[in-house]
Scaffold this motif. Structure first.
Motif, PDB file in Angstrom:
ATOM      1  N   ARG A  24      -5.593   5.788 -11.643  1.00 32.56           N
ATOM      2  CA  ARG A  24      -4.738   6.771 -11.008  1.00 32.56           C
ATOM      3  C   ARG A  24      -4.092   6.402  -9.626  1.00 32.56           C
ATOM      4  NH1 ARG A  24      -8.874  10.027 -10.188  1.00 32.56           N
ATOM      5  NH2 ARG A  24      -8.895  10.477 -12.790  1.00 32.56           N
ATOM      6  N   ARG A  25      -5.095   5.611  -8.947  1.00 26.08           N
ATOM      7  CA  ARG A  25      -4.485   5.063  -7.477  1.00 26.08           C
ATOM      8  C   ARG A  25      -3.532   3.978  -7.783  1.00 26.08           C
ATOM      9  NH1 ARG A  25      -9.534   2.971  -4.442  1.00 26.08           N
ATOM     10  NH2 ARG A  25      -7.531   2.008  -2.876  1.00 26.08           N
ATOM     11  N   ALA A  26      -3.567   3.119  -8.669  1.00 31.07           N
ATOM     12  CA  ALA A  26      -2.589   2.155  -9.140  1.00 31.07           C
ATOM     13  C   ALA A  26      -1.245   2.640  -9.250  1.00 31.07           C
ATOM     14  CB  ALA A  26      -3.055   1.345 -10.096  1.00 31.07           C
ATOM     15  N   ALA A  27      -1.257   3.946 -10.228  1.00 27.93           N
ATOM     16  CA  ALA A  27      -0.133   4.506 -10.877  1.00 27.93           C
ATOM     17  C   ALA A  27       0.461   5.216  -9.270  1.00 27.93           C
ATOM     18  CB  ALA A  27      -0.311   5.465 -11.704  1.00 27.93           C
ATOM     19  N   GLU A  28      -0.457   5.843  -8.818  1.00 27.70           N
ATOM     20  CA  GLU A  28       0.148   6.680  -7.621  1.00 27.70           C
ATOM     21  C   GLU A  28       0.920   5.716  -6.582  1.00 27.70           C
ATOM     22  OE1 GLU A  28      -3.208   8.962  -6.252  1.00 27.70           O
ATOM     23  OE2 GLU A  28      -3.070  10.294  -7.572  1.00 27.70           O
ATOM     24  N   SER A  29       0.375   4.437  -6.261  1.00 26.09           N
ATOM     25  CA  SER A  29       0.834   3.500  -5.440  1.00 26.09           C
ATOM     26  C   SER A  29       2.014   2.977  -5.743  1.00 26.09           C
ATOM     27  CB  SER A  29      -0.157   2.338  -4.893  1.00 26.09           C
ATOM     28  OG  SER A  29      -0.674   1.513  -5.949  1.00 26.09           O
TER      29      SER A  29
END
Length: 162
Positions: A24-29
């Motif tokens: 989720r963090r990777a996709a948001e970044s």
């Protein structure tokens, strides 16, 4: 990191929540990156959640297929052929190969997987694993003669050590 966690875990359920957070963090970044969604698809496969895996994979494909780049014009025909696929996708050959493997596992139709594999062959026709996977895809859609042709090509490349 999520792939590493999944690879070393005895039980994927033990690391699933942490992997979800990382992805989720990777996709948001980087919303333009297809990679977190494809890794999420792999995670969902390991969890036995095939419908969610296929949806994540389709979302990933929508990103990298939409971002397909054209090649620069000019130069002679030999130069154009040599750089025909250079920089066409923001994802690697290996990434697209893994995508095709997931598609064959998850999608009832082999069409999307065959499209990806045929594009890979246009880019590099000396990779035995691509020919082998394309043979499996053709077998899956009852194109047995074509599957045998692909398998023969794969075996010839394996014999050559490609």
């Amino acid at each position: 990191l999520a792939e590493q966690l999944m690879g070393v875990a005895d039980d994927v359920d033990d690391v699933a929540e942490e992997c979800d957070q990382l992805l989720r963090r990777a996709a948001e970044s980087d919303r333009a990156s297809a990679e977190p969604l494809q890794v999420l698809a792999s995670l969902r496969v390991l969890q036995g959640r095939s419908d969610e895996a296929l949806e994540a994979l389709r979302q990933s494909m929508a990103i990298w297929r939409r971002d397909r780049k054209g090649t620069a014009g000019g130069g002679d025909e030999a130069d154009d052929r040599a750089t025909e696929f250079e920089g066409e996708y923001d994802v690697s050959f290996e990434f697209r190969f893994e995508c095709a493997k997931l598609l064959l596992e998850l999608d009832e139709s082999t069409d999307a997987a065959m499209d990806v594999l045929e594009e890979l062959l246009e880019e590099r026709d000396d990779v035995a694993d691509v020919w082998h996977l394309l043979a499996l895809a053709n077998h899956g859609c009852c194109e047995f003669d074509r599957a045998l042709e692909m398998l023969d090509r794969a075996e010839a490349l394996y014999a050559r050590g490609a």
